[in-house]
Design a protein around this motif. Sequence first.
Motif, PDB file in Angstrom:
ATOM      1  N   MET A   1       0.838  -1.182   0.000  1.00 39.23           N
ATOM      2  CA  MET A   1       0.000   0.000   0.000  1.00 39.23           C
ATOM      3  C   MET A   1       0.880   1.241   0.000  1.00 39.23           C
ATOM      4  O   MET A   1       1.959   1.241   0.560  1.00 39.23           O
ATOM      5  N   ASP A   2       0.370   2.301  -0.582  1.00 44.62           N
ATOM      6  CA  ASP A   2       1.115   3.549  -0.617  1.00 44.62           C
ATOM      7  C   ASP A   2       0.521   4.551   0.367  1.00 44.62           C
ATOM      8  O   ASP A   2      -0.439   4.246   1.071  1.00 44.62           O
ATOM      9  N   LEU A   3       1.114   5.739   0.408  1.00 45.00           N
ATOM     10  CA  LEU A   3       0.639   6.746   1.363  1.00 45.00           C
ATOM     11  C   LEU A   3      -0.750   7.267   1.006  1.00 45.00           C
ATOM     12  O   LEU A   3      -1.510   7.648   1.899  1.00 45.00           O
ATOM     13  N   LYS A   4      -1.109   7.287  -0.267  1.00 43.76           N
ATOM     14  CA  LYS A   4      -2.459   7.726  -0.643  1.00 43.76           C
ATOM     15  C   LYS A   4      -3.503   6.746  -0.119  1.00 43.76           C
ATOM     16  O   LYS A   4      -4.581   7.152   0.307  1.00 43.76           O
ATOM     17  N   THR A   5      -3.177   5.472  -0.134  1.00 43.58           N
ATOM     18  CA  THR A   5      -4.079   4.465   0.428  1.00 43.58           C
ATOM     19  C   THR A   5      -4.191   4.649   1.926  1.00 43.58           C
ATOM     20  O   THR A   5      -5.288   4.598   2.497  1.00 43.58           O
ATOM     21  N   ALA A   6      -3.058   4.883   2.590  1.00 41.37           N
ATOM     22  CA  ALA A   6      -3.073   5.115   4.036  1.00 41.37           C
ATOM     23  C   ALA A   6      -3.887   6.353   4.372  1.00 41.37           C
ATOM     24  O   ALA A   6      -4.629   6.370   5.368  1.00 41.37           O
ATOM     25  N   THR A   7      -3.804   7.376   3.534  1.00 37.96           N
ATOM     26  CA  THR A   7      -4.583   8.598   3.762  1.00 37.96           C
ATOM     27  C   THR A   7      -6.079   8.329   3.594  1.00 37.96           C
ATOM     28  O   THR A   7      -6.897   8.819   4.379  1.00 37.96           O
ATOM     29  N   ALA A   8      -6.438   7.552   2.594  1.00 36.02           N
ATOM     30  CA  ALA A   8      -7.850   7.208   2.390  1.00 36.02           C
ATOM     31  C   ALA A   8      -8.380   6.407   3.575  1.00 36.02           C
ATOM     32  O   ALA A   8      -9.499   6.640   4.039  1.00 36.02           O
ATOM     33  N   LEU A   9      -7.588   5.470   4.065  1.00 34.69           N
ATOM     34  CA  LEU A   9      -8.003   4.688   5.240  1.00 34.69           C
ATOM     35  C   LEU A   9      -8.114   5.580   6.470  1.00 34.69           C
ATOM     36  O   LEU A   9      -9.023   5.408   7.282  1.00 34.69           O
ATOM     37  N   ARG A  10      -7.206   6.540   6.591  1.00 40.76           N
ATOM     38  CA  ARG A  10      -7.246   7.458   7.732  1.00 40.76           C
ATOM     39  C   ARG A  10      -8.519   8.309   7.702  1.00 40.76           C
ATOM     40  O   ARG A  10      -9.165   8.511   8.720  1.00 40.76           O
ATOM     41  N   ARG A  11      -8.866   8.832   6.526  1.00 34.37           N
ATOM     42  CA  ARG A  11     -10.095   9.636   6.418  1.00 34.37           C
ATOM     43  C   ARG A  11     -11.317   8.814   6.817  1.00 34.37           C
ATOM     44  O   ARG A  11     -12.181   9.290   7.548  1.00 34.37           O
ATOM     45  N   LEU A  12     -11.376   7.580   6.334  1.00 33.59           N
ATOM     46  CA  LEU A  12     -12.509   6.720   6.677  1.00 33.59           C
ATOM     47  C   LEU A  12     -12.522   6.425   8.173  1.00 33.59           C
ATOM     48  O   LEU A  12     -13.571   6.450   8.811  1.00 33.59           O
ATOM     49  N   ARG A  13     -11.352   6.183   8.736  1.00 36.54           N
ATOM     50  CA  ARG A  13     -11.254   5.894  10.169  1.00 36.54           C
ATOM     51  C   ARG A  13     -11.686   7.101  10.988  1.00 36.54           C
ATOM     52  O   ARG A  13     -12.422   6.967  11.973  1.00 36.54           O
ATOM     53  N   LEU A  14     -11.265   8.303  10.586  1.00 38.18           N
ATOM     54  CA  LEU A  14     -11.586   9.496  11.361  1.00 38.18           C
ATOM     55  C   LEU A  14     -13.069   9.861  11.320  1.00 38.18           C
ATOM     56  O   LEU A  14     -13.562  10.506  12.252  1.00 38.18           O
ATOM     57  N   VAL A  15     -13.779   9.462  10.282  1.00 32.96           N
ATOM     58  CA  VAL A  15     -15.207   9.773  10.218  1.00 32.96           C
ATOM     59  C   VAL A  15     -16.059   8.647  10.809  1.00 32.96           C
ATOM     60  O   VAL A  15     -17.224   8.864  11.153  1.00 32.96           O
ATOM     61  N   SER A  16     -15.506   7.449  10.973  1.00 31.96           N
ATOM     62  CA  SER A  16     -16.320   6.311  11.420  1.00 31.96           C
ATOM     63  C   SER A  16     -16.800   6.455  12.859  1.00 31.96           C
ATOM     64  O   SER A  16     -17.967   6.172  13.153  1.00 31.96           O
ATOM     65  N   ALA A  17     -15.948   6.888  13.777  1.00 31.33           N
ATOM     66  CA  ALA A  17     -16.375   7.019  15.178  1.00 31.33           C
ATOM     67  C   ALA A  17     -17.405   8.150  15.354  1.00 31.33           C
ATOM     68  O   ALA A  17     -18.441   7.937  15.993  1.00 31.33           O
ATOM     69  N   PRO A  18     -17.182   9.351  14.800  1.00 29.21           N
ATOM     70  CA  PRO A  18     -18.224  10.385  14.916  1.00 29.21           C
ATOM     71  C   PRO A  18     -19.549   9.970  14.282  1.00 29.21           C
ATOM     72  O   PRO A  18     -20.623  10.307  14.784  1.00 29.21           O
ATOM     73  N   GLU A  19     -19.477   9.224  13.174  1.00 26.05           N
ATOM     74  CA  GLU A  19     -20.711   8.742  12.545  1.00 26.05           C
ATOM     75  C   GLU A  19     -21.445   7.793  13.476  1.00 26.05           C
ATOM     76  O   GLU A  19     -22.665   7.866  13.611  1.00 26.05           O
ATOM     77  N   ALA A  20     -20.710   6.919  14.163  1.00 30.58           N
ATOM     78  CA  ALA A  20     -21.330   5.983  15.103  1.00 30.58           C
ATOM     79  C   ALA A  20     -21.935   6.727  16.291  1.00 30.58           C
ATOM     80  O   ALA A  20     -23.044   6.405  16.739  1.00 30.58           O
ATOM     81  N   VAL A  21     -21.220   7.726  16.797  1.00 25.06           N
ATOM     82  CA  VAL A  21     -21.742   8.518  17.928  1.00 25.06           C
ATOM     83  C   VAL A  21     -23.006   9.260  17.506  1.00 25.06           C
ATOM     84  O   VAL A  21     -23.999   9.290  18.247  1.00 25.06           O
ATOM     85  N   SER A  22     -22.989   9.861  16.322  1.00 26.51           N
ATOM     86  CA  SER A  22     -24.173  10.601  15.875  1.00 26.51           C
ATOM     87  C   SER A  22     -25.365   9.671  15.693  1.00 26.51           C
ATOM     88  O   SER A  22     -26.507  10.062  15.956  1.00 26.51           O
TER      89      SER A  22
ATOM     90  N   ALA B   1       4.657   1.597   3.376  1.00 28.86           N
ATOM     91  CA  ALA B   1       5.100   2.699   2.526  1.00 28.86           C
ATOM     92  C   ALA B   1       6.475   3.196   2.967  1.00 28.86           C
ATOM     93  O   ALA B   1       7.340   3.483   2.125  1.00 28.86           O
ATOM     94  N   ARG B   2       6.701   3.296   4.264  1.00 31.02           N
ATOM     95  CA  ARG B   2       8.016   3.729   4.752  1.00 31.02           C
ATOM     96  C   ARG B   2       9.094   2.714   4.408  1.00 31.02           C
ATOM     97  O   ARG B   2      10.200   3.082   4.021  1.00 31.02           O
TER      98      ARG B   2
END
Length: 114
Positions: free
Chosen positions: A1-22, A104-105
């Motif tokens: 995986m590359d850094l763009k994939t890691a960034t996409a996973l990070r965005r999904l991860r960061l929105v998943s918990a607030p979505e669950a709380v809401s 990626a590193r």
Amino acid sequence: MDLKTATALRRLRLVSAPEAVSFLVLLVCSVLKRTTDLDFVPVMGAVHGILWVAYVLFWADAWNRAKWAPRTAAWYFLMSVLPLGGFFAERALRRLQDDAVIAARARREGVVGA
């Protein structure tokens, strides 16, 4: 995986918990609407709707970049419609994101087998 994939996973991860709380707060607001005079459902419905749409957009991006199997993609989508699913998705995505960053590193530093 590359850094763009890691960034996409990070965005999904960061929105998943607030979505669950809401989602949970929206469920509580629905109960309060029917048992009291408080009606926060329109506000929380809008907040949850925006977060859910963001989750689905980020899910589609992560699916495309991470090249998930249909079963994996379906599992992450299912987590968006279950009341506590976002918390489980966040935990799994954290591991995937960490693995993607490490790979990626290693590739950037020229480690063999990465």
